[in-house]
Write a protein that holds these residues in place. Structure first.
Motif, mmCIF file in Angstrom:
data_model
loop_
_atom_site.group_PDB
_atom_site.id
_atom_site.type_symbol
_atom_site.label_atom_id
_atom_site.label_comp_id
_atom_site.label_asym_id
_atom_site.label_seq_id
_atom_site.Cartn_x
_atom_site.Cartn_y
_atom_site.Cartn_z
ATOM 1 N N TYR A 23 0.861 -1.076 -0.059
ATOM 2 C CA TYR A 23 0.058 0.250 0.061
ATOM 3 C C TYR A 23 0.832 0.686 0.203
ATOM 4 O O TYR A 23 -0.099 2.127 -0.341
ATOM 5 C CB TYR A 23 -0.971 0.061 0.767
ATOM 6 N N ASP A 25 2.998 4.102 -1.029
ATOM 7 C CA ASP A 25 2.264 5.057 -1.251
ATOM 8 C C ASP A 25 1.279 5.347 -3.169
ATOM 9 O O ASP A 25 0.950 5.790 -3.561
ATOM 10 C CB ASP A 25 3.607 5.965 -2.624
ATOM 11 N N ILE A 26 0.257 4.315 -2.066
ATOM 12 C CA ILE A 26 -0.602 4.063 -3.199
ATOM 13 C C ILE A 26 -2.444 4.391 -2.564
ATOM 14 O O ILE A 26 -3.252 4.993 -3.035
ATOM 15 C CB ILE A 26 -1.160 2.479 -3.614
ATOM 16 N N MET A 27 -2.378 3.710 -0.962
ATOM 17 C CA MET A 27 -3.696 4.417 -0.550
ATOM 18 C C MET A 27 -3.028 4.053 0.973
ATOM 19 O O MET A 27 -1.732 4.182 1.240
ATOM 20 C CB MET A 27 -4.362 3.555 -0.982
ATOM 21 N N TYR A 32 -6.232 0.424 2.751
ATOM 22 C CA TYR A 32 -5.600 -1.477 2.094
ATOM 23 C C TYR A 32 -6.300 -2.534 3.382
ATOM 24 O O TYR A 32 -6.456 -3.186 2.298
ATOM 25 C CB TYR A 32 -3.917 -1.134 1.846
ATOM 26 N N THR A 42 -10.570 -0.621 -5.811
ATOM 27 C CA THR A 42 -9.358 0.045 -6.555
ATOM 28 C C THR A 42 -9.666 0.569 -7.550
ATOM 29 O O THR A 42 -9.846 0.402 -8.364
ATOM 30 C CB THR A 42 -8.435 -0.091 -5.194
ATOM 31 N N SER A 43 -8.575 1.599 -7.508
ATOM 32 C CA SER A 43 -8.857 1.684 -9.198
ATOM 33 C C SER A 43 -7.770 1.199 -9.755
ATOM 34 O O SER A 43 -6.878 0.490 -9.864
ATOM 35 C CB SER A 43 -8.397 3.078 -9.281
ATOM 36 N N GLU A 45 -5.960 1.932 -11.539
ATOM 37 C CA GLU A 45 -4.381 2.270 -11.918
ATOM 38 C C GLU A 45 -3.527 1.679 -10.857
ATOM 39 O O GLU A 45 -1.954 0.970 -10.432
ATOM 40 C CB GLU A 45 -4.275 3.827 -11.935
ATOM 41 N N ASN A 46 -4.936 2.049 -10.064
ATOM 42 C CA ASN A 46 -3.850 1.307 -8.046
ATOM 43 C C ASN A 46 -3.486 -0.092 -8.213
ATOM 44 O O ASN A 46 -2.697 -0.469 -7.716
ATOM 45 C CB ASN A 46 -4.780 1.411 -6.999
ATOM 46 N N GLU A 49 -0.315 -1.374 -10.473
ATOM 47 C CA GLU A 49 0.609 -1.100 -9.648
ATOM 48 C C GLU A 49 1.043 -2.244 -8.556
ATOM 49 O O GLU A 49 2.349 -2.952 -8.140
ATOM 50 C CB GLU A 49 0.954 0.104 -9.175
ATOM 51 N N MET A 50 -0.203 -2.480 -8.029
ATOM 52 C CA MET A 50 -0.404 -3.252 -6.900
ATOM 53 C C MET A 50 0.600 -4.996 -7.423
ATOM 54 O O MET A 50 1.499 -5.340 -7.270
ATOM 55 C CB MET A 50 -1.173 -3.910 -6.649
#
Length: 306
Positions: A23, A25-27, A32, A42-43, A45-46, A49-50
């Motif tokens: 999580y 820098d993401i949420m 999370y 979640t989006s 984009e998120n 990244e995960m």
């Protein structure tokens, strides 16, 4: 509410990764936790990244989310281990075993991606069995290349296929597929965090020219690379582009100042917080030095991973 978060949680824990790693820098930690428990989504984009952080492509995640996650993750990890060891030792048996694993998965689940990976593993087994040439598996390689040729828009799946095939292409095949890639990549977004980036594709392509010691192809690639805008959050492709240009300039002009630029860049990368960049970059520099600057003094203080 959703199955995505719990599936991410299962994959993360099976890989031994911390929640903070996922999580950061993401949420927030609280959101999370709610995401992993399935209370919120979640989006896109998120999620992308995960997936990059757990080293999965989107199509792999889609496959896992409908299967026994623990068993599928173990299977994916085994495949990753076999492929990494196979490349390091140039042992075709690693790829033969990998092809058997993914073939079984294809037979059981019917995913097209598993079928294409099965063909790719067969091609690599043949490539290493014949000391860097594809002979017996040429029909399988042609099937994969024909798929790319006929696909008008390349998403992450097609780009990762190209990335995986680049090291075993001939220079002629490379010079056909790379411009095709550059043309078709403009049709899609670069938002997918699991997509091989333009810079990563170029670095992989340059290795073909270096392996073949074909300076004409090297210069053609360099011309394309220099004309291509790369706006990436990872600095490695920028370092490589500078490295390729420095050695081309030295080879063309015999200017020792170019090699000083190489040593300065390597020292900078080694001293900065880029631990994963330096060994491969240094190995590439030494390969280029032996090939294009064998009449020059050796690079100073260069450490590699062998």
């Amino acid at each position: 509410m959703g199955y995505i978060g719990p599936t991410i949680r299962d994959i993360r824990t099976n890989k031994g990764l911390s929640a903070k790693y996922m999580y950061n820098d993401i949420m927030s930690r609280v959101n999370y936790s709610r995401f992993e428990s399935g209370k919120i989504d979640t989006s896109a984009e998120n999620l992308m990244e995960m997936l990059k952080r757990i080293n999965l492509m989107m199509f792999e995640f889609a496959n896992l989310s409908g299967r026994d996650t623990a068993a599928a993750v173990a299977e994916t990890d085994r495949m990753t281990q076999l492929v990494a060891e196979g490349h390091a030792t140039k042992n075709p048996e690693n790829f033969r075993e990998a092809s058997r694993i993914v073939y079984k998965s294809w037979q059981e689940e019917g995913y097209v991606a598993d079928h294409d990976m099965y063909l790719t593993m067969k091609v690599y087994a043949d490539f290493y069995a014949h000391h860097g040439q594809v002979i017996d598996a040429m029909p399988e390689l042609r099937d994969l290349l024909n798929y790319l040729d006929k696909t008008e828009t390349w998403y992450s799946y097609e780009q990762m296929m190209l990335y995986n095939l680049l090291p075993i292409l001939s220079v002629d095949e490379l010079l056909i597929l790379l411009p095709l890639y550059l043309q078709r990549i403009n049709k899609v977004s670069q938002m997918d965090a699991n997509m091989a980036t333009i810079g990563e594709i170029f670095v992989q392509a340059f290795q073909v020219a270096i392996n073949h010691r074909d300076y004409g192809v090297f210069k053609k690639l360099l011309g394309m690379f220099n004309e291509t805008h790369i706006q990436e959050r990872y600095m490695a492709p920028h370092f490589y582009r500078r490295l390729y240009n420095d050695y081309a300039n030295y080879y063309d002009k015999k200017d020792n100042a170019c090699l000083g630029e190489v040593e300065s860049m390597l020292a900078t990368v080694r001293n900065l917080d880029f631990p994963s960049y330096y060994p491969q970059l240094a190995n590439t520099a030494l390969s280029l030095h032996v090939w294009l600057a064998d009449d020059a003094p050796s690079l100073k203080d260069v450490e590699t991973n062998g």
